[in-house]
Design a protein around this motif. Structure first.
Motif, PDB file in Angstrom:
ATOM      1  N   LEU A  10       0.820  -1.204   0.000  1.00 17.17           N
ATOM      2  CA  LEU A  10       0.000   0.000   0.000  1.00 17.17           C
ATOM      3  C   LEU A  10       0.855   1.256   0.000  1.00 17.17           C
ATOM      4  CD1 LEU A  10      -3.079  -0.547   2.374  1.00 17.17           C
ATOM      5  CD2 LEU A  10      -3.079  -0.001  -0.058  1.00 17.17           C
ATOM      6  N   ARG A  11       1.922   1.261   0.804  1.00 14.51           N
ATOM      7  CA  ARG A  11       2.802   2.428   0.839  1.00 14.51           C
ATOM      8  C   ARG A  11       3.463   2.653  -0.513  1.00 14.51           C
ATOM      9  NH1 ARG A  11       4.263   0.363   5.897  1.00 14.51           N
ATOM     10  NH2 ARG A  11       6.276  -0.353   5.099  1.00 14.51           N
ATOM     11  N   LEU A  12       3.813   1.564  -1.182  1.00 13.59           N
ATOM     12  CA  LEU A  12       4.407   1.689  -2.512  1.00 13.59           C
ATOM     13  C   LEU A  12       3.402   2.317  -3.477  1.00 13.59           C
ATOM     14  CD1 LEU A  12       6.606   1.156  -4.623  1.00 13.59           C
ATOM     15  CD2 LEU A  12       5.673  -1.160  -4.886  1.00 13.59           C
ATOM     16  N   LEU A  13       2.175   1.853  -3.462  1.00 13.05           N
ATOM     17  CA  LEU A  13       1.157   2.406  -4.356  1.00 13.05           C
ATOM     18  C   LEU A  13       0.902   3.883  -4.062  1.00 13.05           C
ATOM     19  CD1 LEU A  13      -1.406  -0.549  -4.367  1.00 13.05           C
ATOM     20  CD2 LEU A  13       0.031   0.176  -6.285  1.00 13.05           C
ATOM     21  N   GLU A  66       4.184 -11.075  -2.051  1.00 13.37           N
ATOM     22  CA  GLU A  66       5.420 -10.620  -1.409  1.00 13.37           C
ATOM     23  C   GLU A  66       5.796  -9.259  -1.990  1.00 13.37           C
ATOM     24  OE1 GLU A  66       7.212 -11.704   0.949  1.00 13.37           O
ATOM     25  OE2 GLU A  66       6.555 -13.766   1.292  1.00 13.37           O
ATOM     26  N   HIS A  67       6.383  -8.406  -1.152  1.00 14.13           N
ATOM     27  CA  HIS A  67       6.637  -7.031  -1.576  1.00 14.13           C
ATOM     28  C   HIS A  67       7.583  -6.958  -2.773  1.00 14.13           C
ATOM     29  CE1 HIS A  67       6.950  -2.722  -1.403  1.00 14.13           C
ATOM     30  NE2 HIS A  67       8.267  -2.798  -1.280  1.00 14.13           N
ATOM     31  N   SER A  68       8.597  -7.789  -2.802  1.00 16.21           N
ATOM     32  CA  SER A  68       9.566  -7.739  -3.918  1.00 16.21           C
ATOM     33  C   SER A  68       8.883  -8.087  -5.238  1.00 16.21           C
ATOM     34  CB  SER A  68      10.730  -8.687  -3.654  1.00 16.21           C
ATOM     35  OG  SER A  68      10.261 -10.020  -3.475  1.00 16.21           O
ATOM     36  N   ALA A  69       8.004  -9.097  -5.229  1.00 14.94           N
ATOM     37  CA  ALA A  69       7.294  -9.482  -6.441  1.00 14.94           C
ATOM     38  C   ALA A  69       6.294  -8.404  -6.849  1.00 14.94           C
ATOM     39  CB  ALA A  69       6.580 -10.812  -6.231  1.00 14.94           C
ATOM     40  N   PHE A  70       5.655  -7.811  -5.845  1.00 11.61           N
ATOM     41  CA  PHE A  70       4.671  -6.764  -6.148  1.00 11.61           C
ATOM     42  C   PHE A  70       5.363  -5.521  -6.708  1.00 11.61           C
ATOM     43  CE2 PHE A  70       1.877  -3.195  -4.889  1.00 11.61           C
ATOM     44  CZ  PHE A  70       0.723  -3.579  -5.567  1.00 11.61           C
ATOM     45  N   ALA A  71       6.543  -5.201  -6.172  1.00  8.61           N
ATOM     46  CA  ALA A  71       7.289  -4.037  -6.661  1.00  8.61           C
ATOM     47  C   ALA A  71       7.660  -4.206  -8.134  1.00  8.61           C
ATOM     48  CB  ALA A  71       8.532  -3.823  -5.805  1.00  8.61           C
ATOM     49  N   LYS A  72       8.023  -5.418  -8.531  1.00  8.52           N
ATOM     50  CA  LYS A  72       8.339  -5.671  -9.945  1.00  8.52           C
ATOM     51  C   LYS A  72       7.096  -5.474 -10.811  1.00  8.52           C
ATOM     52  CE  LYS A  72      12.032  -9.020  -9.020  1.00  8.52           C
ATOM     53  NZ  LYS A  72      12.459 -10.450  -9.160  1.00  8.52           N
ATOM     54  N   LEU A  73       5.950  -5.954 -10.313  1.00 10.20           N
ATOM     55  CA  LEU A  73       4.705  -5.807 -11.054  1.00 10.20           C
ATOM     56  C   LEU A  73       4.334  -4.342 -11.226  1.00 10.20           C
ATOM     57  CD1 LEU A  73       2.055  -7.054 -12.239  1.00 10.20           C
ATOM     58  CD2 LEU A  73       1.134  -6.950  -9.917  1.00 10.20           C
ATOM     59  N   ARG A  75       6.356  -1.764 -11.189  1.00 12.39           N
ATOM     60  CA  ARG A  75       7.278  -1.088 -12.113  1.00 12.39           C
ATOM     61  C   ARG A  75       6.867  -1.336 -13.561  1.00 12.39           C
ATOM     62  NH1 ARG A  75      11.366  -2.469  -8.289  1.00 12.39           N
ATOM     63  NH2 ARG A  75      11.824  -4.420  -9.396  1.00 12.39           N
ATOM     64  N   LEU A  76       6.346  -2.523 -13.833  1.00 19.19           N
ATOM     65  CA  LEU A  76       5.898  -2.835 -15.189  1.00 19.19           C
ATOM     66  C   LEU A  76       4.540  -2.194 -15.493  1.00 19.19           C
ATOM     67  CD1 LEU A  76       6.810  -6.651 -15.349  1.00 19.19           C
ATOM     68  CD2 LEU A  76       7.967  -4.763 -16.538  1.00 19.19           C
ATOM     69  N   ARG A  77       3.717  -2.036 -14.457  1.00 20.47           N
ATOM     70  CA  ARG A  77       2.372  -1.511 -14.653  1.00 20.47           C
ATOM     71  C   ARG A  77       2.055  -0.513 -13.541  1.00 20.47           C
ATOM     72  NH1 ARG A  77      -1.577  -6.040 -13.994  1.00 20.47           N
ATOM     73  NH2 ARG A  77      -1.965  -5.100 -11.969  1.00 20.47           N
ATOM     74  N   PRO A  78       2.704   0.651 -13.579  1.00 15.88           N
ATOM     75  CA  PRO A  78       2.508   1.635 -12.503  1.00 15.88           C
ATOM     76  C   PRO A  78       1.100   2.215 -12.511  1.00 15.88           C
ATOM     77  CG  PRO A  78       3.784   2.584 -14.289  1.00 15.88           C
ATOM     78  CD  PRO A  78       3.642   1.128 -14.595  1.00 15.88           C
ATOM     79  N   PRO A  79       0.563   2.499 -11.334  1.00 18.77           N
ATOM     80  CA  PRO A  79      -0.775   3.104 -11.270  1.00 18.77           C
ATOM     81  C   PRO A  79      -0.756   4.521 -11.825  1.00 18.77           C
ATOM     82  CG  PRO A  79       0.235   3.068  -9.087  1.00 18.77           C
ATOM     83  CD  PRO A  79       1.134   2.271  -9.987  1.00 18.77           C
ATOM     84  N   VAL A  80      -1.802   4.904 -12.533  1.00 19.16           N
ATOM     85  CA  VAL A  80      -1.894   6.250 -13.106  1.00 19.16           C
ATOM     86  C   VAL A  80      -2.829   7.061 -12.210  1.00 19.16           C
ATOM     87  CG1 VAL A  80      -2.461   7.607 -15.145  1.00 19.16           C
ATOM     88  CG2 VAL A  80      -1.574   5.280 -15.404  1.00 19.16           C
ATOM     89  N   LEU A  81      -2.238   7.828 -11.279  1.00 20.55           N
ATOM     90  CA  LEU A  81      -3.035   8.574 -10.306  1.00 20.55           C
ATOM     91  C   LEU A  81      -2.989  10.074 -10.540  1.00 20.55           C
ATOM     92  CD1 LEU A  81      -1.966   6.681  -7.070  1.00 20.55           C
ATOM     93  CD2 LEU A  81      -3.797   6.139  -8.669  1.00 20.55           C
ATOM     94  N   ALA A  82      -2.112  10.525 -11.412  1.00 17.84           N
ATOM     95  CA  ALA A  82      -1.950  11.963 -11.616  1.00 17.84           C
ATOM     96  C   ALA A  82      -2.874  12.494 -12.706  1.00 17.84           C
ATOM     97  CB  ALA A  82      -0.503  12.279 -11.997  1.00 17.84           C
ATOM     98  N   ARG A  83      -3.736  11.618 -13.253  1.00 16.82           N
ATOM     99  CA  ARG A  83      -4.625  12.068 -14.322  1.00 16.82           C
ATOM    100  C   ARG A  83      -5.593  13.116 -13.783  1.00 16.82           C
ATOM    101  NH1 ARG A  83      -6.153   7.107 -12.597  1.00 16.82           N
ATOM    102  NH2 ARG A  83      -8.293   6.854 -11.844  1.00 16.82           N
ATOM    103  N   SER A  84      -6.025  14.004 -14.662  1.00 15.51           N
ATOM    104  CA  SER A  84      -6.948  15.054 -14.251  1.00 15.51           C
ATOM    105  C   SER A  84      -8.283  14.440 -13.861  1.00 15.51           C
ATOM    106  CB  SER A  84      -7.148  16.056 -15.387  1.00 15.51           C
ATOM    107  OG  SER A  84      -7.682  15.414 -16.519  1.00 15.51           O
TER     108      SER A  84
END
Length: 272
Positions: A10-13, A66-73, A75-84
Motif C-alpha cells: 500500500l505504501r508503494l502504491l 510478497e513485496h519484492s514481487a509486487f514491486a516488480k509488477l 514497475r511494469l504496470r505503474p498506477p496512473v493517479l496523476a490524471r486530471s
C-alpha cells in the motif's frame, strides 16, 4: 508495529500519488483508518480492499503478494493517479465534503419513513408517501415512492424518486430526482433527531410544483420514522391523500404543516 505484505504494498502504491491525504479523499476512506492499513495495525474489510484495488488498478491477489514481487509488477504496470479528475466529480466532492460526513448520525436515521407534505395547506389536505434513507460510511442515498389513487389531486398514480443524502450541522439534506421521465426534482432539509431512534423529522422541501404548474415551489414537510424493517406492504397501502383532520395524520404532523395555515407554502412564478 511489524510490516505486512499489504502495508508495504500500500505504501508503494501511495508513493505514486500526490499525498496519502489525496489518495484517501479520492478513494473515500477515512485518513486515520487508512493510516492503520499503512502501518499494519489492521487490515481492511474485503469490500474496502476491493475499493482500494479498483482505485490503484490492481487485483486483490496481486496486492497481497510478497513485496519484492509486487514491486516488480508495479514497475511494469505503474498506477496512473496523476490524471486530471472529472470536473463534475471534483465539484461534487467539494459540495458533499464526505470527509466531514457524520456517518453515526446518518446511521441512526437509516430506515423507512412516511413523508407528509401539503401542496396547498389552505385546502386542508396533505399527501402521504414512503421514503427510505440508506447507505454506509460516507455514501448515503434516498428512495421515495408516491402512490395516489384519487384523480382529484392531479398527480400521477405512482412517482419514484432517487436521491443523495448529505449531513451538515445536525441537519439532513436530500436532493432527489423523479425517475422515468425525470422531470421532477426536489431538495429537502430536515432537522435530525437527538434520540437514538428518531420519531418525526420536520423540515422544508423545495422543488417543482407537484400539480402540473411547474413553478418553483416550497412547503413544510415531515418525515415519520417507521423503523429499519417495517411491513412494506402496509407502508405503501397507507400512502395517499388525506384531509388534515384524518386520524391517519399524527398530531405532530398536523401542527407542523398546518399551524401557519396558507403561509406555510410558497409558489414562485417564473421570471425573476
Amino acid at each position: 508495529m511489524p510490516e505486512t505484505r499489504l502495508s508495504a504494498n500500500l505504501r508503494l502504491l501511495c508513493s505514486y500519488g500526490r499525498s496519502v491525504s489525496d489518495v484517501c479523499r479520492r478513494i473515500g476512506i477515512n485518513r486515520q483508518q487508512f493510516n492503520k492499513y499503512l502501518t499494519g495495525q489492521t487490515v481492511p474489510s474485503l469490500a474496502t480492499l476491493r475499493r482500494i484495488c479498483d482505485f490503484f488498478g490492481v487485483d486483490e491477489a496481486e496486492i497481497l503478494q510478497e513485496h519484492s514481487a509486487f514491486a516488480k509488477l508495479v514497475r511494469l504496470r505503474p498506477p496512473v493517479l496523476a490524471r486530471s479528475e472529472d470536473p463534475l466529480s471534483a465539484q461534487l466532492e467539494k459540495v458533499v465534503r464526505r470527509d466531514r460526513c457524520n456517518a453515526a448520525l446518518l446511521e441512526r436515521h437509516a430506515g423507512y419513513y412516511h413523508i407528509y407534505m401539503s401542496p396547498d395547506p389552505s385546502k386542508g389536505y396533505l399527501l402521504k408517501s414512503a421514503g427510505r434513507i440508506y447507505g454506509s460510511g460516507q455514501e448515503w442515498f434516498s428512495k421515495e415512492l408516491e402512490r395516489y389513487e384519487d384523480d382529484e389531486f392531479a398527480v400521477p398514480s405512482t412517482l419514484k424518486h432517487a436521491g443523495l443524502v448529505f449531513e451538515a450541522h445536525k441537519r439532513i439534506f436530500i436532493t432527489s430526482r423523479e425517475q422515468g421521465q425525470g422531470n421532477g426534482m426536489w431538495t429537502t432539509a430536515l432537522i435530525a433527531s437527538d434520540y437514538e431512534e428518531p420519531s418525526f423529522l420536520p423540515g422544508l422541501i423545495q422543488g417543482i410544483e407537484p400539480e402540473g404548474g411547474h413553478m418553483l415551489y416550497g412547503t413544510r414537510v415531515v418525515w415519520e420514522y417507521l423503523g429499519k424493517s417495517p411491513d412494506l406492504r402496509k407502508v405503501l397501502q397507507r400512502c395517499g391523500a388525506y384531509q388534515s383532520s384524518s386520524p391517519e395524520v399524527p398530531e405532530f404532523v398536523r401542527n407542523s404543516i398546518f399551524a401557519a395555515g396558507s403561509a406555510s407554502s410558497t409558489i414562485l412564478s417564473a421570471g425573476f
